[in-house]
Design a protein around this motif. Structure first.
Motif, PDB file in Angstrom:
ATOM      1  N   ASP A 161       0.460  -1.442  -0.296  1.00 49.43           N
ATOM      2  CA  ASP A 161       0.045  -0.147   0.029  1.00 49.43           C
ATOM      3  C   ASP A 161       0.850   1.048  -0.424  1.00 49.43           C
ATOM      4  O   ASP A 161       0.795   2.402  -0.497  1.00 49.43           O
ATOM      5  CB  ASP A 161      -0.947   0.431   1.491  1.00 49.43           C
ATOM      6  CG  ASP A 161      -1.414  -0.910   1.724  1.00 49.43           C
ATOM      7  OD1 ASP A 161      -1.848  -1.753   0.559  1.00 49.43           O
ATOM      8  OD2 ASP A 161      -2.009  -1.880   2.113  1.00 49.43           O
ATOM      9  N   THR A 162       1.547   1.026   0.804  1.00 49.72           N
ATOM     10  CA  THR A 162       2.593   1.595   0.853  1.00 49.72           C
ATOM     11  C   THR A 162       4.365   1.682   0.790  1.00 49.72           C
ATOM     12  O   THR A 162       4.451   0.687   1.599  1.00 49.72           O
ATOM     13  CB  THR A 162       3.125   3.356   1.840  1.00 49.72           C
ATOM     14  OG1 THR A 162       1.500   3.830   2.722  1.00 49.72           O
ATOM     15  CG2 THR A 162       3.804   4.205   2.652  1.00 49.72           C
ATOM     16  N   ILE A 185       8.264   4.696  -7.092  1.00 44.18           N
ATOM     17  CA  ILE A 185       7.690   3.937  -6.695  1.00 44.18           C
ATOM     18  C   ILE A 185       7.417   4.341  -4.583  1.00 44.18           C
ATOM     19  O   ILE A 185       6.419   3.680  -4.471  1.00 44.18           O
ATOM     20  CB  ILE A 185       7.360   2.511  -6.578  1.00 44.18           C
ATOM     21  CG1 ILE A 185       9.038   1.927  -6.416  1.00 44.18           C
ATOM     22  CG2 ILE A 185       7.380   1.668  -8.296  1.00 44.18           C
ATOM     23  CD1 ILE A 185       9.240   0.177  -5.580  1.00 44.18           C
ATOM     24  N   ALA A 186       8.305   5.120  -4.864  1.00 42.21           N
ATOM     25  CA  ALA A 186       8.177   5.468  -3.365  1.00 42.21           C
ATOM     26  C   ALA A 186       7.876   6.721  -3.292  1.00 42.21           C
ATOM     27  O   ALA A 186       7.401   7.823  -3.335  1.00 42.21           O
ATOM     28  CB  ALA A 186       9.789   6.886  -3.816  1.00 42.21           C
ATOM     29  N   ASP A 187       6.271   5.541  -1.710  1.00 44.29           N
ATOM     30  CA  ASP A 187       5.634   7.446  -1.431  1.00 44.29           C
ATOM     31  C   ASP A 187       6.639   7.654  -0.544  1.00 44.29           C
ATOM     32  O   ASP A 187       5.960   9.082   0.324  1.00 44.29           O
ATOM     33  CB  ASP A 187       4.670   6.000  -1.392  1.00 44.29           C
ATOM     34  CG  ASP A 187       3.775   5.616  -2.065  1.00 44.29           C
ATOM     35  OD1 ASP A 187       2.950   6.434  -2.506  1.00 44.29           O
ATOM     36  OD2 ASP A 187       3.863   3.955  -2.197  1.00 44.29           O
ATOM     37  N   GLU A 216       2.396  10.047 -10.879  1.00 41.61           N
ATOM     38  CA  GLU A 216       1.064   9.610 -11.005  1.00 41.61           C
ATOM     39  C   GLU A 216       0.104  10.438 -10.095  1.00 41.61           C
ATOM     40  O   GLU A 216      -0.821  11.035 -11.124  1.00 41.61           O
ATOM     41  CB  GLU A 216       0.745   7.808 -11.164  1.00 41.61           C
ATOM     42  CG  GLU A 216       0.934   7.590 -13.299  1.00 41.61           C
ATOM     43  CD  GLU A 216       0.219   5.567 -12.890  1.00 41.61           C
ATOM     44  OE1 GLU A 216      -0.515   5.678 -12.332  1.00 41.61           O
ATOM     45  OE2 GLU A 216       1.949   5.422 -13.322  1.00 41.61           O
ATOM     46  N   ASP A 217       0.034   9.810  -9.447  1.00 39.35           N
ATOM     47  CA  ASP A 217      -0.314  10.586  -7.741  1.00 39.35           C
ATOM     48  C   ASP A 217      -0.076  11.834  -7.813  1.00 39.35           C
ATOM     49  O   ASP A 217       0.843  12.216  -7.107  1.00 39.35           O
ATOM     50  CB  ASP A 217      -0.696   9.580  -6.665  1.00 39.35           C
ATOM     51  CG  ASP A 217      -1.807  10.148  -5.651  1.00 39.35           C
ATOM     52  OD1 ASP A 217      -1.743  11.286  -5.885  1.00 39.35           O
ATOM     53  OD2 ASP A 217      -2.014   9.427  -4.058  1.00 39.35           O
ATOM     54  N   HIS A 218      -0.702  13.245  -8.292  1.00 37.97           N
ATOM     55  CA  HIS A 218       0.115  14.466  -7.595  1.00 37.97           C
ATOM     56  C   HIS A 218      -0.816  14.725  -6.649  1.00 37.97           C
ATOM     57  O   HIS A 218      -0.352  16.071  -6.391  1.00 37.97           O
ATOM     58  CB  HIS A 218      -0.966  14.898  -8.908  1.00 37.97           C
ATOM     59  CG  HIS A 218      -0.212  14.763 -10.540  1.00 37.97           C
ATOM     60  ND1 HIS A 218       0.996  14.941 -11.039  1.00 37.97           N
ATOM     61  CD2 HIS A 218      -0.953  14.291 -11.437  1.00 37.97           C
ATOM     62  CE1 HIS A 218       1.186  14.692 -12.025  1.00 37.97           C
ATOM     63  NE2 HIS A 218       0.086  14.458 -12.346  1.00 37.97           N
ATOM     64  N   PRO A 222       5.609  13.022  -2.007  1.00 42.02           N
ATOM     65  CA  PRO A 222       6.613  11.953  -0.793  1.00 42.02           C
ATOM     66  C   PRO A 222       7.207  12.852   0.119  1.00 42.02           C
ATOM     67  O   PRO A 222       7.940  13.232  -0.540  1.00 42.02           O
ATOM     68  CB  PRO A 222       7.914  10.899  -2.071  1.00 42.02           C
ATOM     69  CG  PRO A 222       6.981  11.171  -3.572  1.00 42.02           C
ATOM     70  CD  PRO A 222       6.423  12.308  -3.576  1.00 42.02           C
ATOM     71  N   PRO A 223       6.525  12.640   1.554  1.00 34.81           N
ATOM     72  CA  PRO A 223       8.195  12.975   2.167  1.00 34.81           C
ATOM     73  C   PRO A 223       9.735  12.685   2.844  1.00 34.81           C
ATOM     74  O   PRO A 223       9.548  11.711   2.184  1.00 34.81           O
ATOM     75  CB  PRO A 223       7.240  13.112   3.473  1.00 34.81           C
ATOM     76  CG  PRO A 223       6.333  12.333   3.399  1.00 34.81           C
ATOM     77  CD  PRO A 223       6.272  12.048   1.736  1.00 34.81           C
TER      78      PRO A 223
END
Lengths: 319, 319
Positions: A161-162, A185-187, A216-218, A222-223
């Motif tokens: 998920d993360t 792929i880094a969240d 993709e996820d605007h 990523p912190p």
């Protein structure tokens, strides 16, 4: 212990049953069909967090520290350490023992290493299957740790998920990570060993690279968290970032989407395995043998032969 | 250079065309279909010899010495060095340069490194494709050298007509090789660095292990050759053993059988790739998406979903 019993005991969180089930996953055992059918409706409830990064960045230490942070919140946690490049569990098992010392007496923690055995490239459904088993056992959180930063590792960590990507100062691995497609792929990003020289440089490099990447996820930026995992510093904050990302996923509907994508990969991998056996089976096998002889003798090329075989395996009304 | 021109120049043994074609293989380029069709009837005439063994046994040195032995017989030779575990050609290319010095001015020698890129586990048809290209270019002998002793390396080396497995004294790699399944595929065994302490021990270990193995081909007992490759010692004899095995294969009809098996693997790998794209395509994609959602929501398990998908992809009259 027969398979229905095994399923019941896995659901009850029984350690021996869990160990047995994951060994069956590693070996690609025929009972998996029945096990997965029995677990289906109970799986998929755990929060899955992937950890990846080059050897030496402190993945094991960080995972262990995160286990503590998760336990402090009163949640149960399973750790799955996957080595996709090795057919043997040897190295990973050593890691287990070292880490087990910290959590050995805690009934809310389960730690397990897994190697990908079987045919070339490993069993691509092995890690998802193991997640399914651990999820059905009722763990609130599952941490997946991979051993390297190759494509296989990225693929496994990316099924979480993360996905947490770790770096450390002075390893030049920020650049390496960028090459291997890990940053995409880094969240959540971590600069571990943040008390060392060069931590600021690594942080700056990561910031620049994150700024350049088009995700993709605007809505999620990523912190980057600074940690000294062996002293537990920053690990509580790291877990907060992971929770925030999970809340973001839930609220935006992306959580369900990621889980569907994970299931998609799993179904696709199993389907390919089924088709592979069908190709080797008595029916198509005959067609394949004839086509292989044609290719070997130069009467046709492998692509034309594959086209013919696909035609034989699939419906003639297909594309 | 368009594709028909490229095919013509590959057949003429043009170096630049060869390099280009193998790069297209590495990248899984769409032109491969046309290239392989054009080369089909000209491929498969070269004698293919695989070399495998742990890092440090002297594979590169031995390959280079064998090149000299083959050239002494007046035969042309291509070397294909494959690193199946790495997505990058970096390390292998360095090896090229070092070895090229010995053979750089010889028009009868071509040396090329290849990485397996693309999806998880590499392109399983990449090495066979490259052999096809080199064979069509008219080389009498192709030496395939792999970088490690993992399963992927074994698979690639095992696609040769003759597979040579190298060991060296004091590396314990005879035991390792046994574990990795290398001995099962060895047609000729080598103890390289035979001037070092422990060479006799390694020879004895190998003899015992070979004696214990039950080979499919009962008429061929793998010989064990002692070499000091960097001084060229024993390498002429090694090549004799390889020729004897090749003659045995030809006489027994197993040569054609091995080549059919190689073609079989190649057709199978391409067929799976085609089915994989079809599954991701608009038609089956819809079914896959629906099934993935069912799996993610626990309404079904991944095996039942895969059964359904196979049914949708293949003829309903199938098994």
């Amino acid at each position: 212990m027969n398979t229905p019993q095994l399923v019941d005991r896995v659901r009850a969180g029984d350690r021996r049953a869990l160990a047995r089930a994951i060994t069956l996953v590693e070996n690609g055992a025929p009972q998996l069909r029945e096990i997965m059918a029995g677990l289906a409706e109970h799986a998929g409830r755990a929060q899955v967090v992937g950890f990846t990064g080059s050897p030496g960045v402190g993945k094991s230490t960080t995972t262990s520290a995160v286990v503590r942070a998760v336990r402090d919140k009163g949640l149960s946690v399973a750790v799955l350490a996957v080595d996709p490049s090795s057919p043997f569990t040897g190295g990973a098992l050593l890691g287990d023992r070292v880490r087990m010392q910290d959590h050995a007496t805690d009934p809310g923690v389960y730690i397990r290493s897994m190697a990908n055995r079987g045919h070339l490239g490993g069993l691509s459904w092995a890690a998802p299957h193991a997640l399914r088993v651990l999820g059905a056992a009722g763990f609130d959180v599952i941490l997946v740790e991979t051993v390297g930063v190759g494509q296989a590792e990225v693929a496994i960590a990316g099924q979480a998920d993360t996905t947490v990507v770790l770096s450390a100062p002075g390893m030049g691995d920020a650049v390496q990570a960028s090459k291997a497609g890990v940053l995409e792929i880094a969240d959540v990003l971590v600069v571990n060993k943040a008390d060392r020289d060069g931590a600021r440089v690594t942080l700056r490099e990561l910031r620049q690279m994150v700024a350049m990447k088009d995700r993709e996820d605007h809505e999620w930026k990523p912190p980057i968290e600074m940690t000294v995992a062996d002293r537990g510093e920053g690990v509580g904050d790291l877990w907060e970032r992971v929770r925030e990302h999970y809340d973001h996923l839930s609220a935006s509907g992306e959580l369900a989407e990621r889980r569907r994508a994970r299931a998609r990969e799993e179904v696709q991998a199993i389907t390919l395995d089924l088709l592979r056996s069908r190709m080797a089976g008595p029916e198509a096998g005959k067609g394949l043998d004839r086509l292989a002889a044609d290719v070997a003798d130069g009467r046709t090329d492998p692509y034309a032969a594959a086209d013919t075989l696909v035609g034989e395996l699939t419906d003639s009304t297909g594309p």
